[in-house]
Design an enzyme around this catalytic site. Structure first.
Site, mmCIF file in Angstrom:
data_model
loop_
_atom_site.group_PDB
_atom_site.id
_atom_site.type_symbol
_atom_site.label_atom_id
_atom_site.label_comp_id
_atom_site.label_asym_id
_atom_site.label_seq_id
_atom_site.Cartn_x
_atom_site.Cartn_y
_atom_site.Cartn_z
ATOM 1 N N ASP A 91 -4.718 -7.410 -7.777
ATOM 2 C CA ASP A 91 -3.455 -7.526 -8.408
ATOM 3 C C ASP A 91 -2.726 -8.665 -7.676
ATOM 4 O OD1 ASP A 91 -4.028 -5.417 -9.932
ATOM 5 O OD2 ASP A 91 -2.369 -4.113 -9.615
ATOM 6 N N HIS A 148 -11.093 -5.812 -4.402
ATOM 7 C CA HIS A 148 -12.460 -5.585 -4.987
ATOM 8 C C HIS A 148 -13.234 -6.536 -5.456
ATOM 9 C CE1 HIS A 148 -11.056 -1.084 -6.249
ATOM 10 N NE2 HIS A 148 -9.741 -1.821 -5.772
ATOM 11 N N SER A 251 -0.618 -10.373 1.513
ATOM 12 C CA SER A 251 -1.220 -11.507 1.956
ATOM 13 C C SER A 251 -2.022 -12.305 0.871
ATOM 14 C CB SER A 251 -2.134 -11.430 2.992
ATOM 15 O OG SER A 251 -2.261 -12.435 3.914
#
Length: 287
Positions: A91, A148, A251
């Site tokens: 995300d 992911h 980050s």
């Protein structure tokens, strides 16, 4: 762009990055009931959607780090496309995307850096990406912080590269040359059916550690030179969409993809929001 951005960049250069990050690392792991009002204030300030979390009750999180690294409940981020679809590892907000031009990656107007320096000077590993594709994603404090897999892949190398811990907020990225190649980072390289893929997990101010599912927390603060580990000891094969790591605080991720018939989504313009496991593009002509 704000007129104060260059001044913020200068301030960022002067800060004791690692000392501050070590302090934040400790504070974020304090477990105390007194932390709860701060967690609730954080959720309100950054508008975290706790209904998406596997555990929606803020009281269930004993520390800031536990909240930052919260899991999502099943079904919230469905896996898009098929095996040829590259999906977002996070995300995040798009910082930049496009072709790698003669081994150089676009950072921001007036700034670029080389694949080789991003990979800690490992030229042999950089060559396959010379004319490939890249997507740079920025995770803000409000985002889900687990990472992911964009494609099915088998781990081949993991590189830890020591460096600075500049903030990677957009206002800093625009003014600090080669920021992703200067910050501390962990780079994971995978074999995929389309060729090599690299995920550079960029450290940043207040990001005291980066984790992977195969090595756990990676925090070697005394390292001065890049260390590259080849991974033949055991097969680490991860499916598209599976968790591969996490940031302890936010980050950026620089995703490198091999040359070939990849059609990146033209909507991947700077500041566009993407969700983990959503389609970034698709390889079109390979079995």
């Amino acid at each position: 762009m704000s007129a104060v951005d260059p001044w913020l960049a200068r301030l960022s250069r002067a800060l004791p990055h690692h000392a501050l990050s070590r302090l934040v690392h400790r504070l974020a792991r304090i477990e105390s009931p007194r932390v709860q009002p701060l967690l609730r204030a954080f959720v309100r300030r950054f508008e975290l959607d706790m209904s998406e979390a596997a555990e929606p009750d803020i009281a269930a999180y004993p520390s800031f780090n536990a909240l930052f690294t919260r899991a999502l409940r099943d079904g919230v981020r469905p896996l898009e496309g098929d095996a040829a679809t590259v999906v977002s590892p996070a995300d995040a907000r798009v910082s930049a995307s496009g072709r790698i031009e003669a081994g150089r990656i676009f950072q921001a107007k007036g700034h670029d850096y080389s694949v080789e320096e991003l990979l800690g000077g490992e030229n042999d590993l950089a060559v396959p990406f010379r004319d490939g594709h890249f997507v740079t994603l920025y995770l803000s404090p409000r985002h889900y912080h687990r990472l992911h897999m964009p494609l099915d892949g088998t781990l081949t190398h993991a590189i830890h590269v020591p460096g600075r811990l500049f903030s990677v907020a957009p206002c800093i990225v625009r003014h600090v040359p080669r920021i992703y190649a200067r910050n501390e980072r962990v780079v994971a390289l995978f074999d995929t059916r389309f060729g090599p893929m690299a995920m550079a997990l960029i450290g940043a101010q207040n990001v005291g550690s980066i984790e992977t599912v195969w090595a756990g927390e990676i925090t070697p603060p005394s390292a001065r030179e890049a260390s590259c580990v080849t991974w033949p000891e055991r097969d680490i094969a991860l499916e598209r969409g599976a968790e591969m790591g996490r940031f302890n605080l936010g980050s950026s991720v620089v995703l490198l993809l091999p040359p070939g018939p990849l059609e990146l989504d033209p909507a991947l313009t700077p500041e566009t929001e993407v969700r983990v496991r959503s389609a970034l593009g698709r390889y079109t002509d390979r079995d």
